[in-house]
Design an enzyme around this catalytic site. Structure first.
Site, PDB file in Angstrom:
ATOM      1  N   SER A   1       0.850  -1.191   0.000  1.00 31.55           N
ATOM      2  CA  SER A   1       0.000   0.000   0.000  1.00 31.55           C
ATOM      3  C   SER A   1       0.886   1.241   0.000  1.00 31.55           C
ATOM      4  O   SER A   1       2.104   1.146   0.084  1.00 31.55           O
ATOM      5  CB  SER A   1      -0.896   0.001   1.235  1.00 31.55           C
ATOM      6  OG  SER A   1      -0.118   0.333   2.368  1.00 31.55           O
ATOM      7  N   LYS A   2       0.230   2.384  -0.053  1.00 33.01           N
ATOM      8  CA  LYS A   2       0.968   3.657  -0.082  1.00 33.01           C
ATOM      9  C   LYS A   2       1.924   3.770   1.099  1.00 33.01           C
ATOM     10  O   LYS A   2       2.962   4.410   1.003  1.00 33.01           O
ATOM     11  CB  LYS A   2      -0.018   4.820  -0.070  1.00 33.01           C
ATOM     12  CG  LYS A   2      -0.627   5.061  -1.433  1.00 33.01           C
ATOM     13  CD  LYS A   2      -1.161   6.466  -1.553  1.00 33.01           C
ATOM     14  CE  LYS A   2      -1.777   6.673  -2.938  1.00 33.01           C
ATOM     15  NZ  LYS A   2      -3.149   7.136  -2.860  1.00 33.01           N
ATOM     16  N   ARG A   3       1.553   3.149   2.221  1.00 33.33           N
ATOM     17  CA  ARG A   3       2.410   3.223   3.400  1.00 33.33           C
ATOM     18  C   ARG A   3       3.780   2.579   3.163  1.00 33.33           C
ATOM     19  O   ARG A   3       4.736   2.850   3.861  1.00 33.33           O
ATOM     20  CB  ARG A   3       1.719   2.558   4.601  1.00 33.33           C
ATOM     21  CG  ARG A   3       0.974   3.560   5.442  1.00 33.33           C
ATOM     22  CD  ARG A   3       0.086   2.883   6.443  1.00 33.33           C
ATOM     23  NE  ARG A   3      -1.113   2.381   5.772  1.00 33.33           N
ATOM     24  CZ  ARG A   3      -1.632   1.179   5.951  1.00 33.33           C
ATOM     25  NH1 ARG A   3      -1.077   0.348   6.775  1.00 33.33           N
ATOM     26  NH2 ARG A   3      -2.722   0.823   5.314  1.00 33.33           N
TER      27      ARG A   3
ATOM     28  N   GLY B   1       5.588   3.168   0.744  1.00 33.10           N
ATOM     29  CA  GLY B   1       6.386   4.076  -0.075  1.00 33.10           C
ATOM     30  C   GLY B   1       5.815   4.113  -1.473  1.00 33.10           C
ATOM     31  O   GLY B   1       4.613   4.190  -1.651  1.00 33.10           O
TER      32      GLY B   1
END
Ligand code: GLU
Length: 348
Positions: free
Chosen positions: A250-252, A254
């Protein structure tokens, strides 16, 4: 049979690595079978869809070398077709108007939760009499349109990746909304499952290849194909891309969008090569550096894994370096200039 496949991104964000990898598999499958690869932009969500995301998606696909043969088609330009299909389902009494308010639905779910049941629509407006409908309309309620789902149905398909998949109708959450609320007598904004099936029928898609997060949608969509008296295509659900901890990337974690990989200096050939290996094993595991054109004749779904594919930065970096080594020095210099300039700007 001519193979016809599609990639159907929603322009609600930049081209994501997961969508791009699905596009790679579709593209390879199409090329392997001398078939057709179609681009369809699923922009029916007016609030979240943006033209700049469409631009980012088409630019990213081209940059990766994933050229399409037909399209891009835009769902926002095909609303009449979907509305007609909804009307046909209403006429066949396979769909109906549901007048529940959001408060009523909320209450229903809370009661189910209190009983320890999974939340679902309880089909309470499936058999309203004309008088009951008229009474709701007189109250000014704006109905959604629901498609009937038989709880007793078993939905079975032979998935290209996962083998036989079986779903129970009772696990699909009750009769499904296929069009948003509208004035009484009209058909509101058609929703994802309906629009996808109408398009896949109209575009004569033979194989629907998409992420495994769509499995429950596939069960619902098979029922829609049947209701529309259409041939059901084959389905293949590709494994998710996971982070190092084994959770969905996910975006978390990076960088996840293709344009960001590009900005970081990854070469399109290296990234496309790497994405092919995210879930697919080449017949000769030692030969893992290839262009998409070269590998297409070998690509098939027998070698796509069911388990999620871990994203491995070291492997991607190694592959990228292999491609960089092959670039002639003067060309490499030209390609590096924008990165140096960018770096210089950031230091100013
Ligand atoms: N618009 C859907 C998505 O972006 C496409 C799903 C499909 O391929 O049917 O997830």
């Amino acid at each position: 049979m001519t193979v016809r496949v599609r990639i159907a991104p929603s322009p609600t964000g930049n081209l994501h690595i997961g969508t791009a990898r699905t596009a790679v598999f579709n593209w390879l499958f199409a090329r392997h079978h001398a078939g057709t690869f179609i681009l369809r932009i699923e922009d029916t969500d007016e609030e979240r869809s943006r033209p700049e995301y469409t631009e980012n998606i088409t630019t990213g696909l081209k940059w990766l070398g994933l050229n399409w043969d037909e399209g891009p088609f835009f769902q926002s330009q095909r609303l009449d077709l979907y509305k007609q299909a909804v009307q046909t389902l209403l006429d066949k009494e396979l769909a109906y108007r549901c007048y529940c308010t959001s408060e009523e639905l909320e209450e229903m779910r809370a009661a189910q939760k209190a009983r320890g049941q999974a939340p679902r629509y309880d089909n309470r407006h499936r058999n309203l009499s004309p008088e009951q409908q008229a009474a709701f309309e007189a109250e000014g309620r704006k109905p959604v349109i629901r498609f009937l789902i038989d709880d007793n149905r078993q939905i079975v398909w032979k998935d290209l990746v996962r083998g036989t998949v079986t779903w129970r109708g009772s696990d699909l959450g009750g009769d499904m909304v296929i069009a948003r609320s509208s004035e009484a007598g009209e058909v509101g904004q058609p929703l994802y499952n309906l629009a996808v099936v109408v398009d896949d029928i109209d575009m004569q898609i033979t194989h629907v290849i998409r992420g495994e997060d769509h499995i429950a949608n596939t069960a619902k969509q098979i029922l829609l194909y049947e209701a529309m008296s259409s041939t059901v295509p084959e389905f293949g659900h590709t494994p998710l891309i996971l982070n190092q901890e084994g959770r969905k990337l996910s975006k978390r974690d990076g960088v996840t969008s293709i344009s960001d990989f590009q900005k970081m200096g990854y070469l399109p050939e290296a990234l496309a090569n790497y994405m092919t290996l995210l879930g697919w094993t080449p017949p000769d595991a030692r030969k893992e550096i290839f262009t998409l054109e070269k590998v297409a004749p070998q690509f098939d779904f027998d070698r796509v894994n069911q388990a999620g594919a871990k994203f491995d930065w070291d492997k991607l970096n190694w592959l990228n370096s292999q491609y960089i080594h092959r670039i002639a020095a003067d060309q490499l210099c030209d390609q590096l200039i924008p990165y140096w300039q960018g770096r210089a700007m950031s230091l100013m």
